[in-house]
Write an enzyme that holds these catalytic residues in place. Structure first.
Site, PDB file in Angstrom:
ATOM      1  N   HIS A  31      43.823  26.820  38.049  1.00  0.00           N
ATOM      2  CA  HIS A  31      43.044  25.815  38.756  1.00  0.00           C
ATOM      3  C   HIS A  31      41.555  25.995  38.501  1.00  0.00           C
ATOM      4  CE1 HIS A  31      43.087  29.117  41.747  1.00  0.00           C
ATOM      5  NE2 HIS A  31      42.267  28.483  42.561  1.00  0.00           N
ATOM      6  N   HIS A  53      47.380  30.702  47.079  1.00  0.00           N
ATOM      7  CA  HIS A  53      46.920  30.679  48.479  1.00  0.00           C
ATOM      8  C   HIS A  53      46.165  29.387  48.801  1.00  0.00           C
ATOM      9  CE1 HIS A  53      43.273  33.078  46.775  1.00  0.00           C
ATOM     10  NE2 HIS A  53      43.011  31.785  46.742  1.00  0.00           N
ATOM     11  N   HIS A  71      36.628  34.282  49.850  1.00  0.00           N
ATOM     12  CA  HIS A  71      35.921  33.161  49.227  1.00  0.00           C
ATOM     13  C   HIS A  71      34.567  32.962  49.925  1.00  0.00           C
ATOM     14  CE1 HIS A  71      40.208  32.599  48.414  1.00  0.00           C
ATOM     15  NE2 HIS A  71      39.896  31.862  47.385  1.00  0.00           N
ATOM     16  N   GLU A  78      41.733  34.313  39.489  1.00  0.00           N
ATOM     17  CA  GLU A  78      42.381  34.951  40.648  1.00  0.00           C
ATOM     18  C   GLU A  78      43.674  35.667  40.246  1.00  0.00           C
ATOM     19  OE1 GLU A  78      40.888  32.095  44.357  1.00  0.00           O
ATOM     20  OE2 GLU A  78      42.896  31.808  43.555  1.00  0.00           O
TER      21      GLU A  78
HETATM   22  C1  DHB Z   1      41.603  25.728  46.591  1.00  0.00           C
HETATM   23  C2  DHB Z   1      40.928  26.868  47.011  1.00  0.00           C
HETATM   24  C3  DHB Z   1      41.343  28.107  46.571  1.00  0.00           C
HETATM   25  O1  DHB Z   1      40.738  29.249  46.997  1.00  0.00           O
HETATM   26  C4  DHB Z   1      42.404  28.240  45.703  1.00  0.00           C
HETATM   27  O2  DHB Z   1      42.720  29.475  45.281  1.00  0.00           O
HETATM   28  C5  DHB Z   1      43.097  27.098  45.301  1.00  0.00           C
HETATM   29  C6  DHB Z   1      42.691  25.859  45.739  1.00  0.00           C
HETATM   30  C7  DHB Z   1      41.178  24.399  47.073  1.00  0.00           C
HETATM   31  O3  DHB Z   1      40.120  24.312  47.722  1.00  0.00           O
HETATM   32  O4  DHB Z   1      41.883  23.419  46.827  1.00  0.00           O
HETATM   33 FE    FE Z   2      41.289  30.952  45.959  1.00  0.00          FE
END
Ligand code: DHB
Ligand code: FE
Length: 280
Positions: free
Chosen positions: A193, A12, A59, A240
């Protein structure tokens, strides 16, 4: 009786939503990302659900450190796109399904999972970006959506095992609803990530692809993976991915049909993963 026909899994990444909102999807950086969703958009049009049960994480937009529900079900009639600091995304308001959501809450809570009932909530990129990726730029989302928020932001977070078992409880809840609804369950977030700290920018292709393999073929085994392994292998925000196990747990026991599978690096600082599974 309502029935879950399919599950959808997708990252997402907020920048994907921004790329759509600003009309940048055919730029060289974004083109390979959005090409990976073309087949799924066609599939959505050909197989429109009556309701999407959308598992995602907030978030710190609807919730904050003041109140942290582990599992929260959106029972409202509508949910506005959240202002995440630079104005709300220019996407449609999300229409809920209060009657079906209340039924699922009743069934799942009586099935021993403690859900928080949410009657007013704005929805952030965790929910709106997956809708944009699968539905495109639209004036209205194609069907009602039941938001289901999971805490993967503030420790302690739920285990993959619990998420998978919760998916099964959601399957039972859907099957006991007395209307012939065609339901999709979506699991969103991920893939590997890490947004902050010394390991910011961490991507683990090997882990991500093994996760996709096991999510398809060995979800019960995958559900045993402890949360610390997600963090170690997929980065702090890679946690996540436990939400994908809720959607997978909601699928039938028989092996699913893989409609579409896609993996791409990078989008923002993130690996993008996407899967569409149909019940046989
Ligand atoms: C980013 C934010 C998110 O919530 C995520 O799941 C992936 C990337 C971002 O800020 O790049
Ligand atoms: Fe996220």
């Amino acid at each position: 009786m309502a029935r879950i026909s399919a599950s959808v899994y997708t990252s997402h990444v907020p920048a994907m939503g921004v790329a759509m909102d600003l009309g940048k999807t055919s730029e060289p950086y974004w083109q390979p990302v959005f090409r990976g969703y073309e087949a799924s958009r066609a599939w959505m049009k050909a197989n429109p659900p009556d309701v999407i049960f959308l598992v995602y994480n907030d978030h710190a937009n609807a919730f904050s450190l003041e109140l942290i529900p582990t599992f929260a079900i959106g029972c409202a009639a509508e949910f506005k796109p959240a202002d995440e600091g630079w104005g709300a995304r220019p996407v449609p308001v999300v229409k809920g399904h209060p009657e079906f959501a209340a039924h699922i809450a009743q069934s799942v809570i009586q099935d021993d999972f403690d859900l928080t009932i949410v009657n007013r909530m704005d929805v952030d990129h965790g929910l709106t970006v997956p809708l944009s990726m699968l539905c495109g730029k639209v004036d209205a989302w194609p069907c009602p959506v039941i938001p289901f928020a999971v805490n993967v932001v503030q420790y302690p977070v739920p285990s993959g095992r619990r998420c998978y078992a919760l998916g099964r409880a959601i399957r039972r809840a859907v099957a006991s609803f007395d209307e012939p609804l065609n339901v999709h369950v979506w699991g969103t977030g991920g893939m590997s990530h890490q947004l902050q700290g010394p390991r910011a920018g961490l991507i683990n292709r090997e882990f991500d692809n093994a996760f996709l393999d096991r999510l398809i073929a060995d979800p019960a085994g995958l559900a045993q993976m402890p949360h610390v392994d997600y963090v170690r292998e997929a980065g702090s925000e890679g946690i996540e991915l436990v939400m994908w196990l809720i959607a997978r747990g909601a699928m039938d026991e028989a092996p699913p049909r893989v409609v579409h599978r896609f993996y791409h690096v990078p989008a923002s600082n993130t690996a993008v993963g996407h899967l569409v599974l149909e019940n046989a």
